[in-house]
Design a protein around this motif. Sequence first.
Motif, PDB file in Angstrom:
ATOM      1  N   TYR A 216      -1.384   4.657  -7.293  1.00 31.44           N
ATOM      2  CA  TYR A 216      -2.387   3.673  -6.902  1.00 31.44           C
ATOM      3  C   TYR A 216      -2.239   3.309  -5.434  1.00 31.44           C
ATOM      4  O   TYR A 216      -1.149   3.013  -4.949  1.00 31.44           O
ATOM      5  N   ALA A 217      -3.356   3.305  -4.719  1.00 34.69           N
ATOM      6  CA  ALA A 217      -3.325   3.112  -3.269  1.00 34.69           C
ATOM      7  C   ALA A 217      -2.870   1.710  -2.892  1.00 34.69           C
ATOM      8  O   ALA A 217      -2.148   1.515  -1.920  1.00 34.69           O
ATOM      9  N   ILE A 218      -3.304   0.699  -3.655  1.00 27.02           N
ATOM     10  CA  ILE A 218      -3.016  -0.695  -3.315  1.00 27.02           C
ATOM     11  C   ILE A 218      -2.515  -1.414  -4.558  1.00 27.02           C
ATOM     12  O   ILE A 218      -3.054  -1.248  -5.653  1.00 27.02           O
TER      13      ILE A 218
ATOM     14  N   HIS B 192      -2.853  -9.056   6.124  1.00 26.52           N
ATOM     15  CA  HIS B 192      -1.958  -8.151   6.827  1.00 26.52           C
ATOM     16  C   HIS B 192      -0.859  -7.761   5.839  1.00 26.52           C
ATOM     17  O   HIS B 192      -0.213  -8.637   5.263  1.00 26.52           O
ATOM     18  N   PHE B 193      -0.657  -6.479   5.658  1.00 30.44           N
ATOM     19  CA  PHE B 193       0.312  -6.068   4.637  1.00 30.44           C
ATOM     20  C   PHE B 193       0.974  -4.755   5.033  1.00 30.44           C
ATOM     21  O   PHE B 193       0.614  -4.121   6.042  1.00 30.44           O
ATOM     22  N   VAL B 194       1.967  -4.366   4.252  1.00 29.05           N
ATOM     23  CA  VAL B 194       2.743  -3.164   4.527  1.00 29.05           C
ATOM     24  C   VAL B 194       2.184  -1.987   3.737  1.00 29.05           C
ATOM     25  O   VAL B 194       1.931  -2.098   2.537  1.00 29.05           O
ATOM     26  N   VAL B 195       2.009  -0.876   4.419  1.00 25.97           N
ATOM     27  CA  VAL B 195       1.652   0.387   3.776  1.00 25.97           C
ATOM     28  C   VAL B 195       2.852   1.328   3.899  1.00 25.97           C
ATOM     29  O   VAL B 195       3.339   1.579   5.009  1.00 25.97           O
TER      30      VAL B 195
ATOM     31  N   GLU C  55       2.151  -1.549   9.455  1.00 25.98           N
ATOM     32  CA  GLU C  55       1.427  -2.789   9.238  1.00 25.98           C
ATOM     33  C   GLU C  55      -0.061  -2.452   9.296  1.00 25.98           C
ATOM     34  O   GLU C  55      -0.519  -1.694  10.148  1.00 25.98           O
ATOM     35  N   ALA C  56      -0.800  -3.009   8.356  1.00 27.44           N
ATOM     36  CA  ALA C  56      -2.234  -2.737   8.289  1.00 27.44           C
ATOM     37  C   ALA C  56      -2.942  -4.014   7.867  1.00 27.44           C
ATOM     38  O   ALA C  56      -2.317  -5.002   7.479  1.00 27.44           O
ATOM     39  N   LYS C  57      -4.256  -4.002   7.968  1.00 29.81           N
ATOM     40  CA  LYS C  57      -5.018  -5.151   7.499  1.00 29.81           C
ATOM     41  C   LYS C  57      -6.270  -4.689   6.774  1.00 29.81           C
ATOM     42  O   LYS C  57      -6.846  -3.635   7.072  1.00 29.81           O
TER      43      LYS C  57
ATOM     44  N   GLY D 169       0.813  -1.209   0.000  1.00 26.07           N
ATOM     45  CA  GLY D 169       0.000   0.000   0.000  1.00 26.07           C
ATOM     46  C   GLY D 169       0.843   1.253   0.000  1.00 26.07           C
ATOM     47  O   GLY D 169       2.022   1.234   0.366  1.00 26.07           O
ATOM     48  N   THR D 170       0.244   2.356  -0.415  1.00 27.49           N
ATOM     49  CA  THR D 170       0.897   3.656  -0.381  1.00 27.49           C
ATOM     50  C   THR D 170       0.112   4.592   0.535  1.00 27.49           C
ATOM     51  O   THR D 170      -0.903   4.203   1.115  1.00 27.49           O
ATOM     52  N   LYS D 171       0.574   5.812   0.624  1.00 25.45           N
ATOM     53  CA  LYS D 171      -0.029   6.783   1.541  1.00 25.45           C
ATOM     54  C   LYS D 171      -1.544   6.883   1.352  1.00 25.45           C
ATOM     55  O   LYS D 171      -2.294   7.027   2.321  1.00 25.45           O
ATOM     56  N   ALA D 172      -1.991   6.790   0.105  1.00 25.61           N
ATOM     57  CA  ALA D 172      -3.428   6.933  -0.181  1.00 25.61           C
ATOM     58  C   ALA D 172      -4.258   5.825   0.438  1.00 25.61           C
ATOM     59  O   ALA D 172      -5.475   5.959   0.584  1.00 25.61           O
ATOM     60  N   ALA D 173      -3.614   4.699   0.812  1.00 21.29           N
ATOM     61  CA  ALA D 173      -4.359   3.573   1.386  1.00 21.29           C
ATOM     62  C   ALA D 173      -4.650   3.750   2.866  1.00 21.29           C
ATOM     63  O   ALA D 173      -5.472   3.009   3.422  1.00 21.29           O
ATOM     64  N   LEU D 174      -3.998   4.695   3.516  1.00 19.20           N
ATOM     65  CA  LEU D 174      -4.089   4.787   4.972  1.00 19.20           C
ATOM     66  C   LEU D 174      -5.496   5.077   5.461  1.00 19.20           C
ATOM     67  O   LEU D 174      -5.865   4.695   6.579  1.00 19.20           O
TER      68      LEU D 174
END
Length: 445
Positions: free
Chosen positions: A413-415, A402-405, A387-389, A355-360
Amino acid sequence: MMSVAVSTRFLSVCATVLALALIDPCALAYAGDGQDAGAPESAAPISGPDTEGHGIGTQINRILKLMGDGDAKALFDLYQSATDPIVHAWAAMAVERVRFNLDAASHDAQLCEDKLLDSHPAIALLCGQFRAGDLRLAGRAQAALDLEVSLAHKFESRHVDARLALMRRYLDVETEVPQMSIDALSGDVTIALQHDKTQPTFDVAANGREVTVILDTGATDLVLGAEKARELGVKLLDQKGHTRGWVSKDVPIQRGVLETLKANTIVWHNVPVRVVPNRIALLGGNLLAPLGTIALSRHSLQILDGRSNVPACEDEMITGTDLHGRNLRVLPSFAVNGVPQTVLLDTGSHRFLLGTKAALDEVTRLQRGSIALGDVGGHHAFVNAEEAKIRMTISHQPFDIHFVVLSDSETKYAITLGADALRDMDFVLDFRHQHLCFPMHGDLH
């Protein structure tokens, strides 16, 4: 809908917890946002008295942005709601391009050019350039260039001098550059992938010399490090620019041409190359799409010719490109936390998701930290990450992931769906019939 089990994917096989300042030794991903080295000046934003007086230029620029983003829904909504016939026509062209329906896109662009030739010649010229972009995406680069040359002659007396001047500067260089072609396939081709790599990697012959490349759907052409480009005899052109990676910015690139590239029985001639300072070798999406139908598994890359039975794919092909048919991205739509969302398919990333910043704003945040990461700009020892899910549904199969942002990454692209997903599914990209699908393996748990 049939009942399916929920498959769970964790942060990586190397680390399931992102501790503060933890270096993840498995983190390696290559991506760029597709800024061209020596991008055609004639692709500049549309402006001038022929367009701005009616706000049409602004609308076309918006359509081109949506097309680059692969935003099929917004383009279709604009197509249905547009009251201006020019905007309506451009939205139609862009919808077909995003769906990779190149024949329909070219047909619409030809009508646009013919209808606007007298009333809006600058926009008619752009319609012609759009049609050349369709040819380029189909692997007909010489035909695209020939069309652009003919357009320059056709519009000489049409009072679009400023835009023609830009186009001629581009053509002065481009007509001296040998254009890519691909030998016709004589049957299905299967290329074995290296088993010990986290990304789809295979050997090719570049000007007769063996080199290992990563199949990277997040890249555009052939991307090579400067040292490797010299070894392989890449002819460098006097065209330079910049690109960016997941976190790298303003990475210098220089355009070049490789005489021949061979993978199994597939042969590309006059391959466009982007040369970067760092050690890297990627084969990108613009070299794959003209081959027709691509089936990628963890162990092989299959190229299916037009006579083969293609796996039944129901999902519509969605892509992002620029006006000139460059910077191709494959952009499937998946349900993310129950909401349809465009996701970048990038086999240059070894992860299941990134993920990137836009995914937060869309994820459940778990823990902050940092990772080590490599991208097109080189190695980065400490990259801010969380770490996010999320729950993502692919082909009716829900995954709790569970993945890295990358909290500082501002790529488009966010994801991103990466190569690790090949452990659970195959990727079928049917450019020939404008569909894609992700057949699941039978051993999900």
